[in-house]
Design a protein around this motif. Sequence first.
Motif, PDB file in Angstrom:
ATOM      1  N   PHE A 109       0.858  -1.192   0.000  1.00  0.00           N
ATOM      2  CA  PHE A 109       0.000   0.000   0.000  1.00  0.00           C
ATOM      3  C   PHE A 109       0.885   1.228   0.000  1.00  0.00           C
ATOM      4  N   MET A 110       0.366   2.280  -0.601  1.00  0.00           N
ATOM      5  CA  MET A 110       1.161   3.498  -0.739  1.00  0.00           C
ATOM      6  C   MET A 110       0.289   4.726  -0.574  1.00  0.00           C
ATOM      7  N   THR A 111       0.947   5.790  -0.121  1.00  0.00           N
ATOM      8  CA  THR A 111       0.290   7.079  -0.004  1.00  0.00           C
ATOM      9  C   THR A 111       0.992   8.052  -0.948  1.00  0.00           C
ATOM     10  N   ASN A 112       0.225   9.027  -1.412  1.00  0.00           N
ATOM     11  CA  ASN A 112       0.811  10.013  -2.322  1.00  0.00           C
ATOM     12  C   ASN A 112      -0.012  11.294  -2.302  1.00  0.00           C
ATOM     13  N   GLY A 113       0.554  12.321  -2.890  1.00  0.00           N
ATOM     14  CA  GLY A 113      -0.120  13.609  -2.999  1.00  0.00           C
ATOM     15  C   GLY A 113      -0.606  13.870  -4.409  1.00  0.00           C
ATOM     16  N   GLY A 114      -0.850  12.811  -5.167  1.00  0.00           N
ATOM     17  CA  GLY A 114      -1.385  12.968  -6.515  1.00  0.00           C
ATOM     18  C   GLY A 114      -0.481  12.446  -7.608  1.00  0.00           C
ATOM     19  N   TRP A 115       0.675  11.895  -7.247  1.00  0.00           N
ATOM     20  CA  TRP A 115       1.628  11.394  -8.231  1.00  0.00           C
ATOM     21  C   TRP A 115       2.018   9.976  -7.848  1.00  0.00           C
ATOM     22  N   PRO A 116       1.157   8.984  -8.138  1.00  0.00           N
ATOM     23  CA  PRO A 116       1.408   7.634  -7.665  1.00  0.00           C
ATOM     24  C   PRO A 116       2.576   6.925  -8.343  1.00  0.00           C
ATOM     25  N   GLY A 117       2.952   7.338  -9.525  1.00  0.00           N
ATOM     26  CA  GLY A 117       4.086   6.713 -10.193  1.00  0.00           C
ATOM     27  C   GLY A 117       3.893   5.219 -10.355  1.00  0.00           C
ATOM     28  N   SER A 118       4.974   4.466 -10.155  1.00  0.00           N
ATOM     29  CA  SER A 118       4.962   3.008 -10.343  1.00  0.00           C
ATOM     30  C   SER A 118       5.201   2.278  -9.026  1.00  0.00           C
ATOM     31  N   VAL A 119       4.805   2.882  -7.938  1.00  0.00           N
ATOM     32  CA  VAL A 119       5.114   2.364  -6.605  1.00  0.00           C
ATOM     33  C   VAL A 119       4.675   0.906  -6.431  1.00  0.00           C
ATOM     34  N   ILE A 120       3.413   0.614  -6.703  1.00  0.00           N
ATOM     35  CA  ILE A 120       2.888  -0.732  -6.451  1.00  0.00           C
ATOM     36  C   ILE A 120       3.621  -1.763  -7.306  1.00  0.00           C
ATOM     37  N   ASP A 121       3.783  -1.492  -8.593  1.00  0.00           N
ATOM     38  CA  ASP A 121       4.514  -2.414  -9.463  1.00  0.00           C
ATOM     39  C   ASP A 121       5.947  -2.605  -8.982  1.00  0.00           C
ATOM     40  N   ASP A 122       6.588  -1.511  -8.577  1.00  0.00           N
ATOM     41  CA  ASP A 122       7.969  -1.589  -8.089  1.00  0.00           C
ATOM     42  C   ASP A 122       8.056  -2.451  -6.828  1.00  0.00           C
ATOM     43  N   MET A 123       7.055  -2.338  -5.958  1.00  0.00           N
ATOM     44  CA  MET A 123       7.058  -3.124  -4.723  1.00  0.00           C
ATOM     45  C   MET A 123       6.863  -4.608  -5.029  1.00  0.00           C
ATOM     46  N   PHE A 124       5.937  -4.924  -5.922  1.00  0.00           N
ATOM     47  CA  PHE A 124       5.749  -6.325  -6.310  1.00  0.00           C
ATOM     48  C   PHE A 124       7.023  -6.881  -6.944  1.00  0.00           C
TER      49      PHE A 124
END
Length: 166
Positions: A109-124
């Motif tokens: 899970f991730m938090t952001n201020g409007g720029w989610p990027g590739s966080v979830i994919d990067d974590m997986f």
Amino acid sequence: MAKKMLVAYYSWSNGNTEKVAEQLADACGADLERIETVEPYPEDYDQTVQQGQDEVNSGFQPELEPLTHDPADYDVIAVGTPTWWYTMAPAVSTFLAGADWAGKTVVPFMTNGGWPGSVIDDMFDAAGDAAEGPSLEVRFDSTGGSRQETPQHEIDQWVSSVKCLL
């Protein structure tokens, strides 16, 4: 036999990621682990933003304080991060790189201020052999504040889907 769950998270400024982590841990009866760097980031927001950008761009993985809970002892590990330059915080990268994820289910899970990027994919990707659990993006206001913009019912639905893993 019930599965054991750990909620591990990194949170820096407003505690937004911590807030989501605590909700999940409380609802699931999971253990909670705050990921901390050995060298703290500067208290000045702009200095930390610059340092964070430099670390993300170089792939730097900071040394972490020893964990209280060993991820090896858990079946399901939820991992939370704020978004730093369109990916996970460097501390979370270190955490994910430092464990054997085979046979585990990772719930990012991730938090952001409007720029989610590739966080979830990067974590997986960083969790390699782990099974992929339900993920969540929680948006807060874009000024770096703590006003939650993602409706609470979306977080509640995600929490319910994670509880189904246990």
